[in-house]
Design an enzyme around this catalytic site. Sequence first.
Site, PDB file in Angstrom:
ATOM      1  N   ASP A   1       0.603  -1.317   0.012  1.00 23.35           N
ATOM      2  CA  ASP A   1       0.061   0.262  -0.665  1.00 23.35           C
ATOM      3  C   ASP A   1       0.427   1.475   0.397  1.00 23.35           C
ATOM      4  O   ASP A   1       1.701   0.755   0.732  1.00 23.35           O
ATOM      5  CB  ASP A   1      -1.218  -0.231   1.593  1.00 23.35           C
ATOM      6  CG  ASP A   1      -2.150  -0.725   1.069  1.00 23.35           C
ATOM      7  OD1 ASP A   1      -2.247  -1.687   0.080  1.00 23.35           O
ATOM      8  OD2 ASP A   1      -2.451  -0.838   2.238  1.00 23.35           O
TER       9      ASP A   1
ATOM     10  N   LYS B   1      -4.382   3.250  -3.158  1.00 22.80           N
ATOM     11  CA  LYS B   1      -6.110   2.952  -4.525  1.00 22.80           C
ATOM     12  C   LYS B   1      -5.857   5.360  -3.956  1.00 22.80           C
ATOM     13  O   LYS B   1      -6.610   5.328  -3.910  1.00 22.80           O
ATOM     14  CB  LYS B   1      -6.473   2.325  -3.162  1.00 22.80           C
ATOM     15  CG  LYS B   1      -6.576   1.386  -2.968  1.00 22.80           C
ATOM     16  CD  LYS B   1      -7.974   0.965  -2.331  1.00 22.80           C
ATOM     17  CE  LYS B   1      -8.233  -0.559  -2.227  1.00 22.80           C
ATOM     18  NZ  LYS B   1      -7.324  -0.585  -1.049  1.00 22.80           N
TER      19      LYS B   1
ATOM     20  N   MET C   1      -8.540   8.415   9.267  1.00 26.82           N
ATOM     21  CA  MET C   1      -9.005   9.143   8.288  1.00 26.82           C
ATOM     22  C   MET C   1     -10.317  10.086   8.399  1.00 26.82           C
ATOM     23  O   MET C   1     -11.205  10.117   7.750  1.00 26.82           O
ATOM     24  CB  MET C   1      -9.855   8.038   7.022  1.00 26.82           C
ATOM     25  CG  MET C   1      -8.985   6.903   6.811  1.00 26.82           C
ATOM     26  SD  MET C   1      -9.928   5.664   5.959  1.00 26.82           S
ATOM     27  CE  MET C   1     -10.453   4.146   7.263  1.00 26.82           C
TER      28      MET C   1
END
Length: 255
Positions: A34, A56, A169
Amino acid sequence: MTTVSLVGAGPGDPELLTVRALKRLRDADVVLTDDLVDARVLALLRSDARVLRVGKRGGCVSTEQRFIHELMIREARSGARVVRLKGGDPFVFGRGGEEVTALREAGIEVEVVSGLTAGIAAPASIGIPVTDRRHAPGVAFVTGHRQDGEDAPDWAALARSGLTLVIYMGLARAEELVASLRAGGMPADMPAAAIAAAHTAQQRQVICTLATLPATLRSEGIASPAILVIGAVVNEAVPWQTLVGETGLLQVAGA
Ligand code: SAH
Protein backbone atom coordinates in the site's frame (compact mmCIF):
# COMPACT_ATOMS: atom_id res chain seq x y z
CA MET A 1 -0.46 -25.53 0.12
CA THR A 2 0.17 -22.03 -1.14
CA THR A 3 0.19 -19.38 1.53
CA VAL A 4 -0.01 -15.61 1.29
CA SER A 5 1.16 -13.57 4.28
CA LEU A 6 -0.91 -10.52 5.09
CA VAL A 7 1.64 -8.46 6.98
CA GLY A 8 1.21 -5.32 9.09
CA ALA A 9 4.06 -2.86 8.49
CA GLY A 10 3.31 -0.74 11.56
CA PRO A 11 3.07 3.06 11.44
CA GLY A 12 6.45 3.91 9.91
CA ASP A 13 9.71 3.38 11.80
CA PRO A 14 10.92 -0.15 10.88
CA GLU A 15 11.89 -0.76 14.51
CA LEU A 16 8.17 -1.11 15.16
CA LEU A 17 7.84 -4.15 12.89
CA THR A 18 7.25 -7.46 14.60
CA VAL A 19 10.00 -10.07 14.36
CA ARG A 20 7.66 -12.23 12.31
CA ALA A 21 6.92 -9.37 9.90
CA LEU A 22 10.64 -8.86 9.38
CA LYS A 23 11.11 -12.58 8.64
CA ARG A 24 8.30 -12.57 6.08
CA LEU A 25 9.69 -9.45 4.41
CA ARG A 26 13.12 -10.99 4.09
CA ASP A 27 11.71 -14.20 2.63
CA ALA A 28 9.32 -12.54 0.18
CA ASP A 29 9.63 -13.00 -3.59
CA VAL A 30 6.73 -10.67 -4.37
CA VAL A 31 5.37 -7.86 -2.21
CA LEU A 32 2.10 -6.08 -2.91
CA THR A 33 2.30 -2.88 -0.93
CA ASP A 34 0.00 0.00 0.00
CA ASP A 35 0.97 3.66 -0.35
CA LEU A 36 1.11 4.11 3.41
CA VAL A 37 4.04 1.76 3.95
CA ASP A 38 7.24 3.59 4.93
CA ALA A 39 10.14 3.49 2.44
CA ARG A 40 12.44 2.34 5.25
CA VAL A 41 10.33 -0.81 5.63
CA LEU A 42 10.50 -1.55 1.89
CA ALA A 43 14.27 -1.10 2.10
CA LEU A 44 14.39 -4.29 4.20
CA LEU A 45 13.26 -6.45 1.27
CA ARG A 46 15.72 -8.59 -0.65
CA SER A 47 17.12 -6.69 -3.62
CA ASP A 48 15.64 -9.29 -5.99
CA ALA A 49 12.14 -9.09 -4.51
CA ARG A 50 9.48 -7.70 -6.83
CA VAL A 51 7.52 -4.79 -5.36
CA LEU A 52 4.06 -4.10 -6.74
CA ARG A 53 2.53 -0.84 -5.54
CA VAL A 54 -1.20 -1.28 -5.35
CA GLY A 55 -2.18 1.86 -3.43
CA LYS A 56 -5.60 3.25 -4.04
CA ARG A 57 -4.99 6.82 -5.03
CA GLY A 58 -7.89 7.89 -7.21
CA GLY A 59 -9.76 5.59 -9.56
CA CYS A 60 -12.58 3.20 -8.83
CA VAL A 61 -11.89 1.56 -5.50
CA SER A 62 -13.99 -1.59 -5.96
CA THR A 63 -12.41 -2.49 -9.32
CA GLU A 64 -8.99 -1.93 -7.87
CA GLN A 65 -9.75 -4.13 -4.88
CA ARG A 66 -10.78 -6.93 -7.24
CA PHE A 67 -7.62 -6.38 -9.22
CA ILE A 68 -5.51 -6.69 -6.05
CA HIS A 69 -7.24 -9.98 -5.22
CA GLU A 70 -6.58 -11.34 -8.70
CA LEU A 71 -2.96 -10.27 -8.62
CA MET A 72 -2.35 -11.92 -5.23
CA ILE A 73 -4.01 -15.13 -6.39
CA ARG A 74 -2.02 -15.24 -9.62
CA GLU A 75 1.30 -14.64 -7.88
CA ALA A 76 0.56 -17.19 -5.15
CA ARG A 77 -0.40 -19.84 -7.73
CA SER A 78 2.85 -19.25 -9.57
CA GLY A 79 4.64 -20.52 -6.47
CA ALA A 80 6.09 -17.18 -5.37
CA ARG A 81 6.33 -16.33 -1.70
CA VAL A 82 3.78 -13.52 -1.60
CA VAL A 83 3.52 -10.85 1.07
CA ARG A 84 0.61 -8.46 1.09
CA LEU A 85 1.99 -5.51 3.05
CA LYS A 86 -0.25 -2.94 4.72
CA GLY A 87 0.37 0.09 6.91
CA GLY A 88 -0.30 -0.40 10.60
CA ASP A 89 -2.32 -3.54 11.27
CA PRO A 90 -3.87 -5.40 8.31
CA PHE A 91 -7.17 -5.90 10.12
CA VAL A 92 -7.71 -2.29 11.21
CA PHE A 93 -9.33 -0.23 8.42
CA GLY A 94 -7.19 -2.04 5.90
CA ARG A 95 -9.60 -4.26 3.96
CA GLY A 96 -7.61 -7.19 5.32
CA GLY A 97 -10.79 -9.12 6.00
CA GLU A 98 -11.94 -8.81 2.39
CA GLU A 99 -8.57 -9.95 1.10
CA VAL A 100 -8.54 -12.98 3.39
CA THR A 101 -12.00 -13.95 2.13
CA ALA A 102 -10.98 -13.62 -1.52
CA LEU A 103 -7.82 -15.70 -1.02
CA ARG A 104 -9.60 -18.45 0.90
CA GLU A 105 -12.29 -18.63 -1.76
CA ALA A 106 -9.51 -19.21 -4.27
CA GLY A 107 -8.18 -22.08 -2.13
CA ILE A 108 -5.17 -20.14 -0.93
CA GLU A 109 -4.17 -20.24 2.71
CA VAL A 110 -3.59 -16.91 4.44
CA GLU A 111 -1.40 -16.09 7.38
CA VAL A 112 -2.11 -12.80 9.16
CA VAL A 113 0.86 -11.08 10.76
CA SER A 114 -0.49 -8.38 13.06
CA GLY A 115 1.11 -4.96 13.06
CA LEU A 116 1.15 -1.99 15.38
CA THR A 117 -1.83 0.10 14.43
CA ALA A 118 -1.56 3.89 14.04
CA GLY A 119 -4.50 4.40 16.38
CA ILE A 120 -2.41 3.14 19.29
CA ALA A 121 1.12 4.02 18.16
CA ALA A 122 0.42 7.62 17.09
CA PRO A 123 -1.10 8.74 20.41
CA ALA A 124 1.55 6.76 22.33
CA SER A 125 4.32 8.60 20.48
CA ILE A 126 3.35 11.74 22.41
CA GLY A 127 2.50 10.00 25.65
CA ILE A 128 -1.25 9.54 25.21
CA PRO A 129 -2.55 6.16 26.43
CA VAL A 130 -5.75 5.22 24.57
CA THR A 131 -7.18 3.78 27.77
CA ASP A 132 -6.37 4.94 31.27
CA ARG A 133 -8.64 4.11 34.17
CA ARG A 134 -8.24 7.64 35.50
CA HIS A 135 -9.82 9.00 32.32
CA ALA A 136 -11.59 6.47 30.13
CA PRO A 137 -12.87 2.92 30.58
CA GLY A 138 -12.17 2.02 26.99
CA VAL A 139 -11.54 3.18 23.48
CA ALA A 140 -13.47 3.26 20.22
CA PHE A 141 -11.59 3.07 16.92
CA VAL A 142 -13.73 4.72 14.28
CA THR A 143 -13.34 5.91 10.73
CA GLY A 144 -14.14 9.48 9.78
CA HIS A 145 -14.40 8.47 6.14
CA ARG A 146 -17.22 6.61 4.53
CA GLN A 147 -18.29 5.81 1.05
CA ASP A 148 -21.78 6.28 -0.34
CA GLY A 149 -24.12 3.75 1.13
CA GLU A 150 -21.96 2.97 4.16
CA ASP A 151 -23.38 3.75 7.60
CA ALA A 152 -21.81 6.64 9.50
CA PRO A 153 -20.67 5.96 13.05
CA ASP A 154 -23.29 6.96 15.64
CA TRP A 155 -21.44 10.09 16.79
CA ALA A 156 -24.11 11.04 19.34
CA ALA A 157 -23.78 7.66 21.04
CA LEU A 158 -19.99 7.91 20.94
CA ALA A 159 -20.16 11.42 22.43
CA ARG A 160 -22.02 10.03 25.44
CA SER A 161 -20.02 6.80 25.74
CA GLY A 162 -17.16 8.12 27.88
CA LEU A 163 -14.77 6.19 25.60
CA THR A 164 -11.62 7.68 24.14
CA LEU A 165 -12.33 8.30 20.46
CA VAL A 166 -9.53 7.41 18.07
CA ILE A 167 -10.48 8.49 14.58
CA TYR A 168 -8.76 7.24 11.44
CA MET A 169 -9.11 9.11 8.13
CA GLY A 170 -10.85 11.94 9.96
CA LEU A 171 -9.22 15.05 8.48
CA ALA A 172 -11.48 15.60 5.49
CA ARG A 173 -14.64 15.54 7.61
CA ALA A 174 -13.23 16.95 10.86
CA GLU A 175 -15.64 19.88 10.95
CA GLU A 176 -18.66 17.67 10.43
CA LEU A 177 -17.68 15.07 13.00
CA VAL A 178 -16.84 17.68 15.63
CA ALA A 179 -20.28 19.24 15.06
CA SER A 180 -21.91 15.80 15.44
CA LEU A 181 -20.04 15.11 18.69
CA ARG A 182 -21.03 18.50 20.10
CA ALA A 183 -24.64 17.96 19.05
CA GLY A 184 -24.42 14.65 20.94
CA GLY A 185 -23.51 16.51 24.11
CA MET A 186 -19.71 16.32 24.19
CA PRO A 187 -18.31 19.43 25.91
CA ALA A 188 -16.59 22.02 23.74
CA ASP A 189 -13.50 21.93 25.98
CA MET A 190 -12.94 18.16 25.68
CA PRO A 191 -9.21 17.68 25.03
CA ALA A 192 -8.32 16.72 21.45
CA ALA A 193 -5.13 15.89 19.60
CA ALA A 194 -4.08 15.21 16.03
CA ILE A 195 -0.94 13.26 15.21
CA ALA A 196 0.18 13.20 11.57
CA ALA A 197 2.69 10.81 10.00
CA ALA A 198 3.48 9.30 13.40
CA HIS A 199 6.80 7.48 13.69
CA THR A 200 8.10 8.99 10.47
CA ALA A 201 10.52 11.86 9.91
CA GLN A 202 7.51 14.02 8.98
CA GLN A 203 5.65 13.55 12.27
CA ARG A 204 3.67 16.57 13.49
CA GLN A 205 1.08 16.94 16.20
CA VAL A 206 -1.24 19.43 17.83
CA ILE A 207 -3.14 19.48 21.08
CA CYS A 208 -6.28 21.58 21.42
CA THR A 209 -9.93 21.11 22.34
CA LEU A 210 -12.89 19.60 20.55
CA ALA A 211 -14.22 23.06 19.63
CA THR A 212 -10.89 24.37 18.33
CA LEU A 213 -9.90 21.19 16.48
CA PRO A 214 -11.06 22.05 12.93
CA ALA A 215 -9.45 25.52 12.99
CA THR A 216 -6.27 24.15 14.57
CA LEU A 217 -5.93 21.45 11.91
CA ARG A 218 -6.21 24.14 9.24
CA SER A 219 -3.94 26.72 10.84
CA GLU A 220 -1.23 24.17 11.62
CA GLY A 221 -1.49 22.53 8.21
CA ILE A 222 -2.01 19.03 9.60
CA ALA A 223 -2.11 16.67 6.61
CA SER A 224 -3.00 13.04 5.96
CA PRO A 225 -2.23 10.45 7.27
CA ALA A 226 -3.33 11.60 10.69
CA ILE A 227 -5.02 10.18 13.75
CA LEU A 228 -7.45 12.28 15.80
CA VAL A 229 -7.78 11.53 19.50
CA ILE A 230 -10.65 12.99 21.50
CA GLY A 231 -10.98 12.45 25.23
CA ALA A 232 -9.52 13.20 28.64
CA VAL A 233 -6.56 10.88 27.97
CA VAL A 234 -5.13 13.68 25.82
CA ASN A 235 -4.28 15.45 29.10
CA GLU A 236 -1.51 12.85 29.54
CA ALA A 237 0.39 14.07 26.45
CA VAL A 238 3.96 14.76 27.44
CA PRO A 239 5.18 18.38 27.47
CA TRP A 240 6.95 19.07 24.20
CA GLN A 241 10.22 19.92 25.96
CA THR A 242 10.66 16.30 26.98
CA LEU A 243 10.12 14.84 23.51
CA VAL A 244 13.14 13.62 21.64
CA GLY A 245 14.04 12.37 18.18
CA GLU A 246 11.31 11.96 15.62
CA THR A 247 8.66 13.37 17.92
CA GLY A 248 10.60 16.53 18.76
CA LEU A 249 8.31 18.67 16.62
CA LEU A 250 5.38 18.84 19.01
CA GLN A 251 3.30 21.96 18.65
CA VAL A 252 0.75 22.89 21.27
CA ALA A 253 -1.86 24.95 19.52
CA GLY A 254 -5.06 26.49 20.76
CA ALA A 255 -4.53 25.06 24.24
N1 SAH B 1 -4.26 -0.35 8.77
C1 SAH B 1 -3.83 0.99 9.19
C2 SAH B 1 -4.90 2.03 8.94
C3 SAH B 1 -5.22 2.25 7.48
S1 SAH B 1 -6.43 3.50 7.23
C4 SAH B 1 -3.42 0.93 10.67
O1 SAH B 1 -3.71 -0.07 11.35
O2 SAH B 1 -2.78 1.87 11.15
C5 SAH B 1 -5.42 4.91 6.91
C6 SAH B 1 -5.44 5.85 8.08
O3 SAH B 1 -4.61 5.38 9.13
C7 SAH B 1 -4.91 7.24 7.79
O4 SAH B 1 -5.88 8.06 7.17
C8 SAH B 1 -4.60 7.73 9.20
O5 SAH B 1 -5.77 8.08 9.88
C9 SAH B 1 -4.06 6.45 9.83
N2 SAH B 1 -2.59 6.34 9.78
C10 SAH B 1 -1.86 5.39 9.19
N3 SAH B 1 -0.55 5.55 9.39
C11 SAH B 1 -0.43 6.65 10.16
C12 SAH B 1 0.69 7.34 10.75
N4 SAH B 1 1.95 6.94 10.55
N5 SAH B 1 0.43 8.44 11.50
C13 SAH B 1 -0.83 8.86 11.71
N6 SAH B 1 -1.92 8.25 11.18
C14 SAH B 1 -1.72 7.16 10.42
